[in-house]
Design a protein around this motif. Structure first.
Motif, PDB file in Angstrom:
ATOM      1  N   THR A   3       0.737  -1.252  -0.131  1.00 37.08           N
ATOM      2  CA  THR A   3       0.044  -0.077  -0.113  1.00 37.08           C
ATOM      3  C   THR A   3       0.890   1.278  -0.050  1.00 37.08           C
ATOM      4  O   THR A   3       1.973   1.204   0.452  1.00 37.08           O
ATOM      5  N   VAL A   5       0.598   6.046  -0.670  1.00 40.04           N
ATOM      6  CA  VAL A   5      -0.498   7.043  -0.417  1.00 40.04           C
ATOM      7  C   VAL A   5       0.256   8.175  -1.524  1.00 40.04           C
ATOM      8  O   VAL A   5       1.429   8.284  -1.433  1.00 40.04           O
ATOM      9  N   CYS A  20       3.271   7.708   7.968  1.00 38.90           N
ATOM     10  CA  CYS A  20       3.016   6.776   6.926  1.00 38.90           C
ATOM     11  C   CYS A  20       3.529   5.331   7.252  1.00 38.90           C
ATOM     12  O   CYS A  20       2.651   4.419   7.496  1.00 38.90           O
ATOM     13  N   ILE A  25       2.087   2.062   5.997  1.00 41.78           N
ATOM     14  CA  ILE A  25       1.877   2.630   4.531  1.00 41.78           C
ATOM     15  C   ILE A  25       3.418   2.770   4.088  1.00 41.78           C
ATOM     16  O   ILE A  25       3.866   3.945   4.338  1.00 41.78           O
ATOM     17  N   ILE A 245      -3.055   5.095  -2.042  1.00 42.95           N
ATOM     18  CA  ILE A 245      -4.290   5.653  -1.677  1.00 42.95           C
ATOM     19  C   ILE A 245      -4.306   7.059  -2.253  1.00 42.95           C
ATOM     20  O   ILE A 245      -3.200   7.813  -1.725  1.00 42.95           O
ATOM     21  N   ASN A 262      -6.320   2.060   3.990  1.00 45.94           N
ATOM     22  CA  ASN A 262      -5.289   1.175   4.196  1.00 45.94           C
ATOM     23  C   ASN A 262      -5.437  -0.191   4.739  1.00 45.94           C
ATOM     24  O   ASN A 262      -5.095  -1.266   4.231  1.00 45.94           O
TER      25      ASN A 262
END
Length: 270
Positions: A3, A5, A20, A25, A245, A262
């Motif tokens: 994942t 962002v 994060c 993340i 994301i 997430n």
């Protein structure tokens, strides 16, 4: 798959990276304003990555000038399709590719604009020539050029990538954009252009409800993408990159929605 962002470069970047990574993340796509695409910026970003353990999977190529994210003025203002802004924006994107080279990031993703659907339209040929030159400038730096989905149908993307004919071009596949621009069901679209997918935005949305405004972006799971089926389809076509994301709001709710998304994605990745 991992994942990630979408993040924006600022003085808070080290804190953003740490937040994060602490919240599971481990990757990001990073947007840097054109005027800050310098060697000094690269040094600061590298230091923040080293300190936090963050992996940057792509830079987000931005450009100057007007930008109207709608159906009325969008075709005249977005990307490198409009001739009035094309040259300056191409130079800005090359500077972004140079920053990616300094950071050892594999690619740059960007909106190219409303690519004409009709291949006989003179504007289509002009765009293909410009994009082919841009892909060559990126290739000279060892960088991929990834078109972000949204303003065109999957068939148009299939056509234009074939006509450009550059191995370092591909797609940053945003399923919500395909819905919000009314262009395709994103899961079916992967059957058409799946082999070109180099990055994925994890974003949800709705179809337009009038002829001039985009559909609404939604928190993940509240729109029409259908992420369980979407992630399953990505696995089926062999995609193993980042699910990045993107939640285009600001404030505390943005972080809440990112964390919720997430968690959903980690469950789906397995």
């Amino acid at each position: 798959m991992k994942t990630g962002v979408v993040l924006h470069y600022s003085e808070r970047l080290p804190e953003d990276f740490r937040w994060c990574v602490e919240n599971r993340i481990p990757t990001c796509q990073l947007s840097v304003p054109p005027e800050q695409e310098t060697a000094e910026t690269a040094e600061r970003i590298v230091a923040a990555c080293r300190e936090s353990g963050m992996e940057i999977t792509a830079l987000v190529g931005t450009w100057s000038g007007p930008n109207e994210w709608n159906f009325r003025q969008g075709p005249q203002t977005l990307g490198i399709v409009p001739a009035a802004y094309r040259y300056a924006r191409m130079q800005e994107l090359v500077r972004c590719a140079e920053l990616a080279r300094m950071l050892e990031v594999p690619g740059v993703c960007t909106h190219m604009g409303f690519i004409p659907e009709n291949p006989n339209d003179p504007a289509y040929g002009e765009f293909v020539g410009a994009a082919r030159w841009l892909a060559g400038a990126f290739r000279a730096r060892g960088i991929g050029l990834y078109f972000e989905t949204g303003q065109e149908t999957p068939v148009t993307l299939l056509r234009v990538l074939g006509d450009i004919g550059a191995e370092n071009t591909g797609l940053n596949f945003d399923p919500a954009n395909l819905l919000m621009y009314g262009k395709a069901n994103p899961i079916d679209a992967l059957d058409v252009v799946g082999r070109y997918v180099r990055g994925v935005h994890a974003k949800d949305g709705e179809y337009p409800t009038d002829g001039y405004s985009l559909g609404r972006e939604m928190p993940m799971g509240q729109g029409r993408v259908g992420f369980p089926a979407f992630v399953a389809k990505l696995k089926e076509i062999g995609y193993d990159g980042a699910l990045t994301i993107e939640r285009e709001i600001s404030g505390p709710q943005q972080k809440n929605d990112v964390l919720t998304a997430n968690g959903m994605l980690l469950d789906l990745i397995g």
